[in-house]
Each structure stands twice: as C-alpha cells, then as structure tokens.
Design a protein around this motif. Structure first.
Motif, PDB file in Angstrom:
ATOM      1  N   LEU A  70       0.832  -1.200   0.000  1.00 61.82           N
ATOM      2  CA  LEU A  70       0.000   0.000   0.000  1.00 61.82           C
ATOM      3  C   LEU A  70       0.870   1.254   0.000  1.00 61.82           C
ATOM      4  N   LEU A  71       1.976   1.200   0.723  1.00 60.53           N
ATOM      5  CA  LEU A  71       2.912   2.323   0.720  1.00 60.53           C
ATOM      6  C   LEU A  71       3.585   2.462  -0.652  1.00 60.53           C
ATOM      7  N   LEU A  72       3.839   1.340  -1.311  1.00 56.47           N
ATOM      8  CA  LEU A  72       4.381   1.381  -2.669  1.00 56.47           C
ATOM      9  C   LEU A  72       3.414   2.097  -3.608  1.00 56.47           C
ATOM     10  N   LEU A  73       2.121   1.829  -3.438  1.00 59.66           N
ATOM     11  CA  LEU A  73       1.114   2.473  -4.280  1.00 59.66           C
ATOM     12  C   LEU A  73       1.126   3.988  -4.074  1.00 59.66           C
ATOM     13  N   VAL A  74       1.176   4.417  -2.808  1.00 60.76           N
ATOM     14  CA  VAL A  74       1.230   5.857  -2.520  1.00 60.76           C
ATOM     15  C   VAL A  74       2.467   6.476  -3.151  1.00 60.76           C
ATOM     16  N   SER A  75       3.602   5.802  -3.008  1.00 63.57           N
ATOM     17  CA  SER A  75       4.846   6.311  -3.573  1.00 63.57           C
ATOM     18  C   SER A  75       4.766   6.405  -5.085  1.00 63.57           C
ATOM     19  N   ALA A  76       4.070   5.463  -5.715  1.00 67.05           N
ATOM     20  CA  ALA A  76       3.918   5.488  -7.169  1.00 67.05           C
ATOM     21  C   ALA A  76       3.090   6.693  -7.616  1.00 67.05           C
ATOM     22  N   PHE A  77       2.168   7.127  -6.768  1.00 64.45           N
ATOM     23  CA  PHE A  77       1.253   8.192  -7.159  1.00 64.45           C
ATOM     24  C   PHE A  77       1.864   9.581  -6.997  1.00 64.45           C
ATOM     25  N   VAL A  78       2.650   9.781  -5.949  1.00 57.37           N
ATOM     26  CA  VAL A  78       3.213  11.107  -5.681  1.00 57.37           C
ATOM     27  C   VAL A  78       4.563  11.247  -6.386  1.00 57.37           C
ATOM     28  N   SER A  79       5.108  12.448  -6.362  1.00 59.64           N
ATOM     29  CA  SER A  79       6.347  12.712  -7.085  1.00 59.64           C
ATOM     30  C   SER A  79       7.570  12.173  -6.347  1.00 59.64           C
ATOM     31  N   GLY A  80       8.497  11.571  -7.108  1.00 58.54           N
ATOM     32  CA  GLY A  80       9.785  11.156  -6.567  1.00 58.54           C
ATOM     33  C   GLY A  80       9.683  10.437  -5.241  1.00 58.54           C
ATOM     34  N   ASN A  81      10.414  10.961  -4.244  1.00 58.60           N
ATOM     35  CA  ASN A  81      10.393  10.390  -2.898  1.00 58.60           C
ATOM     36  C   ASN A  81       9.493  11.186  -1.964  1.00 58.60           C
ATOM     37  N   ASP A  82       8.468  11.843  -2.513  1.00 60.49           N
ATOM     38  CA  ASP A  82       7.611  12.694  -1.691  1.00 60.49           C
ATOM     39  C   ASP A  82       6.842  11.917  -0.625  1.00 60.49           C
ATOM     40  N   TRP A  83       6.710  10.588  -0.812  1.00 61.51           N
ATOM     41  CA  TRP A  83       6.019   9.828   0.231  1.00 61.51           C
ATOM     42  C   TRP A  83       6.727  10.006   1.562  1.00 61.51           C
ATOM     43  N   LYS A  84       8.055  10.120   1.534  1.00 61.66           N
ATOM     44  CA  LYS A  84       8.817  10.307   2.778  1.00 61.66           C
ATOM     45  C   LYS A  84       8.469  11.639   3.425  1.00 61.66           C
ATOM     46  N   LYS A  85       8.337  12.688   2.614  1.00 61.99           N
ATOM     47  CA  LYS A  85       7.971  14.004   3.139  1.00 61.99           C
ATOM     48  C   LYS A  85       6.565  13.972   3.734  1.00 61.99           C
ATOM     49  N   ILE A  86       5.654  13.283   3.060  1.00 64.59           N
ATOM     50  CA  ILE A  86       4.273  13.182   3.536  1.00 64.59           C
ATOM     51  C   ILE A  86       4.218  12.468   4.880  1.00 64.59           C
ATOM     52  N   TYR A  87       4.906  11.345   4.977  1.00 67.65           N
ATOM     53  CA  TYR A  87       4.849  10.557   6.207  1.00 67.65           C
ATOM     54  C   TYR A  87       5.623  11.234   7.339  1.00 67.65           C
ATOM     55  N   GLU A  88       6.711  11.912   7.011  1.00 70.59           N
ATOM     56  CA  GLU A  88       7.433  12.665   8.030  1.00 70.59           C
ATOM     57  C   GLU A  88       6.571  13.810   8.556  1.00 70.59           C
ATOM     58  N   HIS A  89       5.873  14.475   7.661  1.00 66.06           N
ATOM     59  CA  HIS A  89       4.967  15.552   8.062  1.00 66.06           C
ATOM     60  C   HIS A  89       3.867  15.002   8.973  1.00 66.06           C
ATOM     61  N   ALA A  90       3.298  13.871   8.596  1.00 63.28           N
ATOM     62  CA  ALA A  90       2.225  13.276   9.396  1.00 63.28           C
ATOM     63  C   ALA A  90       2.727  12.878  10.784  1.00 63.28           C
ATOM     64  N   LEU A  91       3.923  12.292  10.841  1.00 60.89           N
ATOM     65  CA  LEU A  91       4.485  11.888  12.143  1.00 60.89           C
ATOM     66  C   LEU A  91       4.793  13.104  13.018  1.00 60.89           C
ATOM     67  N   ASN A  92       5.224  14.188  12.399  1.00 62.62           N
ATOM     68  CA  ASN A  92       5.593  15.391  13.153  1.00 62.62           C
ATOM     69  C   ASN A  92       4.398  16.249  13.543  1.00 62.62           C
ATOM     70  N   ASN A  93       3.231  15.920  12.986  1.00 65.74           N
ATOM     71  CA  ASN A  93       2.054  16.745  13.243  1.00 65.74           C
ATOM     72  C   ASN A  93       0.895  15.946  13.846  1.00 65.74           C
TER      73      ASN A  93
END
Length: 407
Positions: free
Chosen positions: A368-391
């Motif tokens: 499921l995380l692979l699917l999210v990564s496929a949809f967003v740009s580059g390695n943006d999944w890391k930015k999204i999940y880091e933002h979610a963890l920090n907020n």
C-alpha cells in the motif's frame, strides 16, 4: 526518482519508523473529525476531513468501494479443549460470493487455520443459535495449499444460510496490528456507512471517514459519486518479506464494476478521485482488462501482478481499453463486469484512470505504501509521512487521512 525496473525495487527503501503509540487502536467518536493532509504538486496543508469537498477539483467523479466486511473468523473447540480458529478468506464451492452466502446445507471456503497443529484429522463441531434455532455446524479439511486450506462447512437446518451462520457465529476480523480483541462497537465502526456487498475480510479504511454530512457537502459542490466492489482479502496485511518486490506474490481479489459506471468513466471530462487503495486497484485494473480484451476473449478475466510492466502493455488509450470492456459486456449481454485482479502498483507505474486518491497512512514496507509512492512525485512519500508523524496524525486503519492530488 525514476524506476527503470519496478521488480528490482528494494522494500527497505520504503521503510519508516512507526511507533506503536501512533497506531490508532480505536476510531474517533465522529468519523469526519479526523485530520486530513492535503498533498498537491509537492505542497502539503493540514485540515479536518469535514472540509474534504472544499479541496476537490470541480467536476470530479469520486469512486467508492462498497464492499462490506463479513464476520469471517469462526472459533471451534475440540473435545480436548484446544481452540481452533477458521478464518474464511474467499468462497471455494460455490465460488461465487452471493451463491455461497445463500447456501443452506453446505459450502466450502479457502481459509486460514489458527492452531492447526491441534487439528490433525476429523471434523470440528460447533453449536450455534441462529434466528432462535439451535443448529450444529461441522467443519472438515478437504485440501491444503501452503498456508491456506479448503474447509467444508455443513449444518443441519436447511432454513439457515451460510450468511446467517457467519452473522451469528462469526467474529469481525479487525486488523492484527491493533493488538486487541474485536469489540461489539467494531461491528459498526469498522464498516463504511455505504457498505453494501458482503465479501471483505478487511475494511476499505479510507472510506471510514465519510458521513452523511460529507456526502451532502459533496453533492452541494456538484461532485458526482459512484461505486465499485473489490472484496478485500487478508493479503492486504501481508508484509513484503522479500528483499526485492519481484519475489513478493500479491493476493488476487474479486472486483465488480457496473457497465453504466464504465460508460461514465469513458465520457467523464473531469478528474477521477479514488477513495482508498482498493478503489485505485479496481479502476486501474479496468485498463488492463480492456487490454486483455483487445484481441480475444480470455476464459478468465484476471489482471496478473506484473501485467502493467510488460513490454507489450500500455499501448492502448484509456478510451480504447474501456470501449473494449463495453464491447465484451454487450456481446455477452452483461450489465456488470466481474473479474479478478492481482495488480501491484509500485513506483514506475503509469496511472491510466485515477487523478486523485483519498487514503489513510499505511504500514512500513507494505504494498500500500508502494502504491502511494507510485502516485506522488519522486520520494515525496517520505515528506508526507514525516509531516504526518511530526504533526500528530494517527496511523493505519482507524487513523487519519490524506488527499493526494497530481495537480
């Protein structure tokens, strides 16, 4: 990051630290009061799920998975006292979900069996009260295939259906990572408000946030909504244990799409927003089913795991693929497309139908995380999940949500 060969993706590159206290063990009191992270063209903003309609492109078509979770876990106790759990995954005989649920004497299912070492042979017997009737249900092992087993169920009241038996004698299978027993209120909270078609053993959890209030707001904005069916299998929780995803086998899942929705997708000019990864897989599978129907009519309509990445794939337009499906339905006088999909959507995948995704925050090293990564740009999944963890976002099935938009 461009992926030259998705099969060579290393799953360790899709790992992150998820503390246990960030996993939502229970839902919020109000479904639509959850947090919502908006991702658009690499930028992120935070809001409340109730505001989702305000962030959707005008003239969007929003697709929901209307599957309903069944009470798929059954517990039997042997005369020795050993407790055996039978987890019904998918119907075997009859292999049609509706027909199987309607059986009134016997049926068989592909199952997982807990405490299998204590059930070497013989049948298991359980007394149940169903609609004020006392019945005995028997379970027998017919065949075994790796970790799964074909189990035949037989009962002694022809006025009782297997659907009745699961409703009265089964247990709702909440995700294992919640690390708790199923509670009575899960029967309501672990179902979407629009669930209709019985068959899943896990909820399409992105849909858990929707309420009548949100649907009213979608209607006011002119957002068209429609439904598909994908029965979610236990494989949705199956971790990727291989170093590279080429060695991971995806689970096959039942999908059902009405002819009039395929016509709507063909003629729709706005964005298509999929609610949940199950809706994404269903919609994207349509393209490859249309591809299969380009030259012939295969005996089985099944999208294989790696079909999107074959050098012979991706040569049709979306319109041609959908027209192929409509021609198949017309020639066979069908109003609904029934198929199976094993599709894996990973970085390097080219989306054919879906323009936006509403989805929760998924487990590390998961497909499921692979699917999210496929949809967003580059390695943006890391930015999204880091933002979610920090907020202070809550993760996994009962957690918060995100809206991912390409533009």
């Amino acid at each position: 990051m461009e992926i030259s060969n998705p099969r060579e993706i290393r799953i360790d590159d899709y790992n992150y630290n998820l503390p246990d206290d960030r996993i939502a063990k229970y839902p919020l009191a109000e479904r639509d009061s959850s947090k919502l992270l908006i991702y658009r063209q690499g930028a992120m903003t935070d809001t409340c799920f109730k505001t989702l309609p305000d962030h959707l492109p005008a003239d969007s078509l929003m697709i929901f998975n209307n599957t309903k979770v069944i009470q798929a876990r059954m517990h039997f106790r042997k005369q020795t006292g050993a407790l055996i759990e039978i987890f019904c995954l998918e119907p075997y005989q009859p292999n049609d979900y509706l027909l199987n649920f309607q059986q009134t004497e016997r049926c068989s299912w592909i199952c997982l069996v807990g405490n299998l070492k204590k059930w070497k042979e013989g049948e298991l017997i359980k007394a149940l009260t169903v609609h004020d009737c006392e019945i005995l249900i028997r379970a027998r092992k017919l065949q075994s295939h790796g970790d799964s087993h074909i189990i035949e169920f037989e009962w002694d009241n022809i006025n009782i259906s297997f659907s009745d038996i699961l409703e009265c004698g089964g247990e709702l299978p909440i995700p294992p990572y919640l690390n708790r027993d199923t509670e009575e209120k899960d029967k309501e909270t672990y179902q979407t408000v629009y669930s209709k078609i019985k068959g899943s053993v896990a909820a399409p959890t992105a849909g858990l946030h929707f309420t009548d209030t949100v649907f009213s707001a979608l209607k006011e904005k002119g957002i068209v909504t429609d439904e598909v069916t994908l029965h979610v299998g236990a494989g949705t929780f199956k971790p990727v244990k291989s170093e590279q995803i080429k060695d991971h086998e995806m689970h096959s899942e039942f999908i059902s799409v009405r002819k009039d929705l395929i016509e709507r997708l063909l003629n729709h000019k706005g964005k298509v927003i999929a609610v949940g990864t199950t809706s994404v897989r269903t919609l994207e599978s349509l393209y490859y089913l249309g591809e299969l129907l380009e030259n012939d009519q295969p005996e089985e309509l099944t999208v294989s795991q790696w079909q999107p990445y074959l050098h012979t794939s991706n040569r049709l337009s979306k319109e041609k693929a959908l027209k192929n499906i409509l021609a198949y339905l017309d020639s066979n006088k069908l109003n609904t497309l029934i198929a199976n999909t094993q599709i894996i959507i990973a970085p390097g995948y080219e989306f054919k139908i879906v323009d936006g995704v509403v989805t929760n925050f998924h487990q590390p090293k998961s497909t499921l995380l692979l699917l999210v990564s496929a949809f967003v740009s580059g390695n943006d999944w890391k930015k999204i999940y880091e933002h979610a963890l920090n907020n202070d976002y809550r993760f996994l099935s009962y957690g918060d949500s995100s809206l991912l938009l390409k533009d």
